[in-house]
Design a protein around this motif. Structure first.
Motif, PDB file in Angstrom:
ATOM      1  N   GLN A 310      27.815  51.697  43.577  1.00 39.72           N
ATOM      2  CA  GLN A 310      28.140  50.589  42.676  1.00 39.72           C
ATOM      3  C   GLN A 310      29.098  49.617  43.368  1.00 39.72           C
ATOM      4  O   GLN A 310      30.294  49.863  43.500  1.00 39.72           O
ATOM      5  N   VAL A 311      28.569  48.471  43.793  1.00 37.60           N
ATOM      6  CA  VAL A 311      29.359  47.468  44.496  1.00 37.60           C
ATOM      7  C   VAL A 311      30.460  46.901  43.609  1.00 37.60           C
ATOM      8  O   VAL A 311      31.568  46.594  44.069  1.00 37.60           O
ATOM      9  N   ALA A 312      30.194  46.771  42.303  1.00 35.09           N
ATOM     10  CA  ALA A 312      31.162  46.153  41.388  1.00 35.09           C
ATOM     11  C   ALA A 312      32.416  46.995  41.191  1.00 35.09           C
ATOM     12  O   ALA A 312      33.372  46.534  40.553  1.00 35.09           O
ATOM     13  N   ASP A 313      32.452  48.222  41.728  1.00 33.89           N
ATOM     14  CA  ASP A 313      33.656  49.046  41.681  1.00 33.89           C
ATOM     15  C   ASP A 313      34.859  48.310  42.250  1.00 33.89           C
ATOM     16  O   ASP A 313      35.988  48.499  41.809  1.00 33.89           O
ATOM     17  N   VAL A 314      34.624  47.484  43.249  1.00 33.71           N
ATOM     18  CA  VAL A 314      35.710  46.794  43.937  1.00 33.71           C
ATOM     19  C   VAL A 314      36.381  45.758  43.032  1.00 33.71           C
ATOM     20  O   VAL A 314      37.489  45.297  43.308  1.00 33.71           O
ATOM     21  N   PHE A 315      35.739  45.410  41.891  1.00 37.83           N
ATOM     22  CA  PHE A 315      36.299  44.429  40.964  1.00 37.83           C
ATOM     23  C   PHE A 315      36.980  45.056  39.755  1.00 37.83           C
ATOM     24  O   PHE A 315      37.503  44.328  38.903  1.00 37.83           O
TER      25      PHE A 315
END
Length: 340
Positions: A310-315
């Motif tokens: 999940q790339v959006a984890d960084v946000f």
């Protein structure tokens, strides 16, 4: 020229195969199209009506640096970053490898109030503008933005950590390369992550092919009663942004395939496609069923992705250094080999 319905500062001209695009910000103008001769003629005609100066190919615009390479285009704010580090006297500090502590959750009651919050507000405001080309600091900046009214020593330490991270990555920016015209989004929420009001933090990142074109890290406006509700609410925000982007691309004459949203919460995906769940979600606001309507009309696909991808984890949360670097690379945030 026709004014875009999605962005009132965007104007497009079409005649047969010819297309010219104007983007206007106050007295700064970007012009592009598929015919250099017609672009040059337009600039000449505008020059007869207005006092203007042609600065040639795009290299610098509103603090953003555009650098061309054989593989694609770099968008950076290196000069802006260096100026910020010099203004805050952080040009010689010890660098650090991530902008936020793992699992960082700042509270309004942490630390002692700053005697003069002016510098804090000035620096945080400058950091907000830097997120235009640095999605890797979006979550950390969103955290410190929440305490502008009453910053404390702990919040200032968090700001200094972001500056130390920028010291280690001053030339980083976004790299864009030719790719398919396919919209994909990653949507995620950190349920009840705020220790003061228990609101969730949501984030998304939208790609056009390989290239990230929109991202967000923001605290939700209302409290969610479950992780499913928090994730579903974030799906709605992401779907709304995708709808706006589709409208924008339509104005540009670009046709897109059905967008896809990746989500790591199975229950919220079920809500988006299965009306049987309606009885359990009557406490949800009606407008959040916007996602399900889009899915039913096949204007949007929602699919599952495992949390590790999940790339959006960084946000939505502070990550370990290794995971942060992995996701920053997926966001196409990398060092520019050339400087203006």
């Amino acid at each position: 020229f026709c004014e875009s319905k999605a962005d009132y500062s965007l104007f497009t001209f079409r005649k047969g195969a010819l297309i010219i695009i104007l983007l206007i910000y106050v007295d700064d103008i970007l012009i592009t199209g598929n015919s250099l001769s017609h672009i040059f003629q337009l600039i000449q005609n505008l020059g007869k009506l207005f006092s203007m100066k042609d600065l040639g190919p795009l290299h610098f615009f509103l603090g953003l640096e555009a650098i061309y390479s054989s593989g694609g285009l770099y968008l950076t704010q290196t000069k802006y970053t260096m100026d910020l580090l010099h203004r805050t006297k952080f040009q010689d500090v010890k660098p650090i490898s991530s902008p936020a502590h793992t699992g960082q959750k700042l509270s309004l009651y942490d630390g002692d109030p700053l005697p003069d919050p002016t510098e804090y507000r000035s620096v945080v405001g400058a950091l907000q503008y830097l997120t235009l080309t640095r999605p890797d600091i979006a979550f950390a900046v969103n955290q410190v933005c929440q305490f502008m009214h009453q910053p404390t020593t702990t919040h200032w330490i968090a700001v200094k950590r972001i500056l130390r991270y920028l010291k280690s990555t001053p030339t980083h920016g976004l790299f864009y390369q030719p790719s398919s015209l396919c919209l994909e989004a990653y949507s995620d929420a950190d349920y009840a992550g705020n220790p003061d009001d228990r609101r969730s933090t949501g984030g998304y990142c939208i790609y056009l092919g390989y290239n990230p074109i929109s991202w967000s890290a923001k605290k939700h406006r209302t409290v969610s009663r479950s992780s499913t509700e928090a994730e579903y609410r974030q799906l709605a925000y992401t779907a709304a942004e995708i709808s706006w982007l589709r409208s924008l691309f339509k104005d540009l004459g670009v046709s897109l395939t059905t967008p896809l949203i990746w989500c790591d919460n199975i229950s919220s995906i079920s809500l988006a496609s299965n009306p049987v769940f309606h009885a359990r979600t009557k406490h949800l606001e009606v407008d959040y069923h916007y996602v399900r309507d889009k899915a039913v009309r096949k204007e949007l696909d929602v699919s599952y992705i495992c949390t590790t991808d999940q790339v959006a984890d960084v946000f939505t949360k502070g990550l370990s250094t290794a995971r942060f670097k992995l996701l920053a690379n997926k966001l196409m945030v990398r060092s520019c080999p050339i400087s203006l």
